[in-house]
Design a protein around this motif. Structure first.
Motif, PDB file in Angstrom:
ATOM      1  N   PRO A  71      49.992  44.405  76.560  1.00  0.00           N
ATOM      2  CA  PRO A  71      49.303  45.344  77.448  1.00  0.00           C
ATOM      3  C   PRO A  71      49.545  45.114  78.937  1.00  0.00           C
ATOM      4  N   GLY A  72      50.276  44.058  79.285  1.00  0.00           N
ATOM      5  CA  GLY A  72      50.531  43.780  80.698  1.00  0.00           C
ATOM      6  C   GLY A  72      49.514  42.826  81.288  1.00  0.00           C
ATOM      7  N   LYS A  73      49.887  42.240  82.410  1.00  0.00           N
ATOM      8  CA  LYS A  73      49.036  41.221  83.018  1.00  0.00           C
ATOM      9  C   LYS A  73      47.693  41.816  83.465  1.00  0.00           C
ATOM     10  N   GLY A  74      46.629  41.101  83.166  1.00  0.00           N
ATOM     11  CA  GLY A  74      45.306  41.526  83.619  1.00  0.00           C
ATOM     12  C   GLY A  74      44.605  42.495  82.698  1.00  0.00           C
ATOM     13  N   ALA A  75      45.235  42.875  81.599  1.00  0.00           N
ATOM     14  CA  ALA A  75      44.622  43.858  80.699  1.00  0.00           C
ATOM     15  C   ALA A  75      43.396  43.263  80.011  1.00  0.00           C
ATOM     16  N   PHE A  76      42.429  44.123  79.742  1.00  0.00           N
ATOM     17  CA  PHE A  76      41.247  43.716  78.986  1.00  0.00           C
ATOM     18  C   PHE A  76      40.823  44.899  78.129  1.00  0.00           C
TER      19      PHE A  76
ATOM     20  N   ARG B  28      52.778  39.534  81.935  1.00  0.00           N
ATOM     21  CA  ARG B  28      53.447  40.797  81.608  1.00  0.00           C
ATOM     22  C   ARG B  28      53.765  40.887  80.119  1.00  0.00           C
TER      23      ARG B  28
ATOM     24  N   PHE C 193      39.626  48.496  79.676  1.00  0.00           N
ATOM     25  CA  PHE C 193      38.865  48.301  80.923  1.00  0.00           C
ATOM     26  C   PHE C 193      39.793  47.957  82.076  1.00  0.00           C
TER      27      PHE C 193
ATOM     28  N   CYS D 178      48.955  54.084  77.025  1.00  0.00           N
ATOM     29  CA  CYS D 178      49.654  52.827  77.336  1.00  0.00           C
ATOM     30  C   CYS D 178      49.765  52.654  78.850  1.00  0.00           C
TER      31      CYS D 178
ATOM     32  N   TYR E  86      47.792  53.358  81.074  1.00  0.00           N
ATOM     33  CA  TYR E  86      46.563  53.044  81.800  1.00  0.00           C
ATOM     34  C   TYR E  86      46.652  51.668  82.464  1.00  0.00           C
ATOM     35  N   GLY E  87      47.389  50.760  81.835  1.00  0.00           N
ATOM     36  CA  GLY E  87      47.567  49.435  82.435  1.00  0.00           C
ATOM     37  C   GLY E  87      48.218  49.526  83.803  1.00  0.00           C
TER      38      GLY E  87
ATOM     39  N   ARG F  56      45.555  50.933  86.175  1.00  0.00           N
ATOM     40  CA  ARG F  56      44.584  49.888  86.497  1.00  0.00           C
ATOM     41  C   ARG F  56      45.155  48.901  87.501  1.00  0.00           C
TER      42      ARG F  56
ATOM     43  N   LYS G 132      43.535  48.276  91.048  1.00  0.00           N
ATOM     44  CA  LYS G 132      43.043  46.937  91.344  1.00  0.00           C
ATOM     45  C   LYS G 132      43.613  46.413  92.658  1.00  0.00           C
TER      46      LYS G 132
ATOM     47  N   HIS H 134      56.158  45.948  87.446  1.00  0.00           N
ATOM     48  CA  HIS H 134      56.745  44.951  86.543  1.00  0.00           C
ATOM     49  C   HIS H 134      55.659  44.190  85.787  1.00  0.00           C
ATOM     50  N   GLN H 135      54.626  43.756  86.501  1.00  0.00           N
ATOM     51  CA  GLN H 135      53.565  42.975  85.851  1.00  0.00           C
ATOM     52  C   GLN H 135      52.823  43.796  84.809  1.00  0.00           C
ATOM     53  N   ALA H 136      52.811  45.110  84.992  1.00  0.00           N
ATOM     54  CA  ALA H 136      52.145  45.972  84.005  1.00  0.00           C
ATOM     55  C   ALA H 136      53.027  46.227  82.781  1.00  0.00           C
ATOM     56  N   GLY H 137      54.261  45.732  82.805  1.00  0.00           N
ATOM     57  CA  GLY H 137      55.125  45.857  81.643  1.00  0.00           C
ATOM     58  C   GLY H 137      56.185  46.936  81.753  1.00  0.00           C
TER      59      GLY H 137
END
Lengths: 253, 188
Positions: A19-24, A53, A253, B61, B63-64, B67, B71, B108-111
């Motif tokens: 889900p990528g970094k920071g996902a919850f 990631r 979230f 998908c 949404y990451g 977010r 953020k 990148h960090q979100a994938g």
């Protein structure tokens, strides 16, 4: 018990999503079995954390399990709590393209022995593709029975594949629907009791599982699927395989 | 192979009915979220950057990615064109435009992977400073360097004019955010 399923992942196998970094994410719902003299219903909740990631942790909280034995005289009901489990997934390869992504992941999962049962470890590897219209997934998993197991199911090998289809790509604020069809193969080693293999246990089994995933927004998804026994090659005399079902909600979230 | 038992068939019917009823009960929740509507209403406003992002396959998908941008506190609105793989960001009032390196890192960090193809649509006033031209942003902090282009060469308007400048964004070590105007339009 269903396998953790993130976003558009099939419900009865593992997949390559991270889900990528920071996902919850929070997942909650029901799974269980029907169709035999022993019915099971589990109330489950899971948390998914994006550690990096390409690294995710999935925490399965202790599930409340209701088991009912159907007898000629009625039903015997037992309620139990199942061990929690921790899954770590590493997406070790991915190829992002316009409207499409290919990826592969490895995972390891272990139950935490809070109920006195020794931990069960599962390892797996998965590869797949997601696009605006089509999906495919393949995986292979092995669930190892604990060597200290006094009584319980033996190890199991799994091989799965699934295809998915999105009939229509709607906009951001419309309900998105994807349908999946999974095929699951299980090779079960005999159950164990006191260090010995039990007769009339184990065998080879093939299932097919139609599923629907509906997301009314980009933060909520409803998932449901039924795993139906298709072919059964049990060792010795065994009861027919039950039907398994999953009904879940995922909130991001 | 064993034959499927009759209870299994009955159970299949029961489970199917239960799942259908459950989905029907969940129908009210299938309505669009307020947040999604808010995003679309904001989509026509202000200082906008459009990134080409690879790997976008569905809104849930992605949404990451939304977010992660929210953020960062740097954007006020977010929109996606799935078919074209485009992500549009309006950066928040009072904020300077984010650097391309920052944007790519968030993606990148979100994938996902952001290409080096970023389009800007920025509002402000074209001003001269020591022979170089800049766009002084309105509703945002700072100014943006403008690279020489036929559209900029042809611009003869006043620095009092509020204009919409569109064009690709480039960056280097000396200038982390530079727009090469392809069009300059007076907006008032």
């Amino acid at each position: 018990m269903a396998h953790p399923a993130l976003a558009h992942e099939p419900l009865f196998m593992m997949s390559h999503e991270a889900p990528g970094k920071g996902a919850f994410d929070v997942h909650a719902g029901l799974s269980g079995t029907r169709g035999t003299n022993q019915e099971q219903t589990a109330l489950e909740a899971e948390l998914t954390l994006g550690l990096a990631r390409d690294v995710a942790a999935e925490i399965l909280l202790p599930a409340l399990v209701v088991q009912q034995q159907l007898n000629p005289s009625g039903r015997d009901t037992q309620v139990a709590v199942e061990d929690p489990a921790l899954t770590l997934k590493w997406r070790f390869w991915n190829d992002n393209q316009v409207g499409k992504k290919y990826a592969a992941a490895a995972m390891v999962r272990s139950t935490a022995p809070i109920t006195g049962q020794p931990p069960t470890v599962t390892v797996g590897i998965s590869q797949g593709m997601e696009s605006l219209s089509w999906y495919y997934f393949v995986d292979s998993r092995a669930r190892f029975a604990p060597t200290s197991l006094q009584q319980g199911p033996g190890s199991t090998l799994f091989a799965d594949m699934a295809g998915g289809w999105r009939p229509y790509l709607h906009g951001l604020d419309d309900t998105d629907i994807v349908v999946f069809l999974e095929t699951n193969y299980e090779h079960r080693y005999p159950d164990q009791q006191g260090g010995l293999s039990m007769a009339d246990t184990g065998g080879d089994f093939v299932f097919v599982a139609p599923e629907i995933l509906a997301s009314p927004s980009n933060r909520v998804m409803f998932k449901t699927g039924i795993q139906i026994p298709l072919l059964q090659f049990p060792t010795g005399a065994q009861e027919a395989e039950p039907l398994r079902f999953v009904l879940k909600t995922e909130i991001r979230f | 192979m064993r034959q499927r038992s009759a209870p299994l068939t009955r159970a299949l019917a029961r489970v199917s009915l239960s799942l259908a009823l459950s989905l029907a009960l969940a129908a009210p929740a299938l309505l669009p979220t307020a947040q999604a509507k808010e995003i679309q209403q904001d989509a026509s406003t202000s200082q906008r950057l459009t990134l080409r992002v690879d790997g976008l396959a569905c809104y849930f998908c992605a949404y990451g990615l939304e977010r992660a941008f929210r953020k960062s506190g740097r954007i006020s609105a977010f929109d996606i064109d799935m078919d074209k793989g485009l992500v549009s960001l309006d950066f928040a009032a009072g904020q300077p435009p984010p650097s391309l390196a920052d944007l790519k890192k968030i993606v990148h960090q979100a994938g996902y992977d952001a290409r080096d193809e970023v389009e800007a649509a920025l509002r402000g006033h074209v001003v001269d400073r020591t022979g170089l031209r800049y766009l002084e942003l309105v509703d945002a902090t700072g100014s943006v360097a403008l690279a020489a282009s036929p559209a900029l060469d042809a611009w003869t308007g006043s620095s009092d004019s509020l204009v919409l400048v569109t064009g690709p964004v480039t960056s280097d070590e000396a200038t982390p955010f530079r727009v090469t105007p392809t069009s300059i339009t007076i907006t008032e």
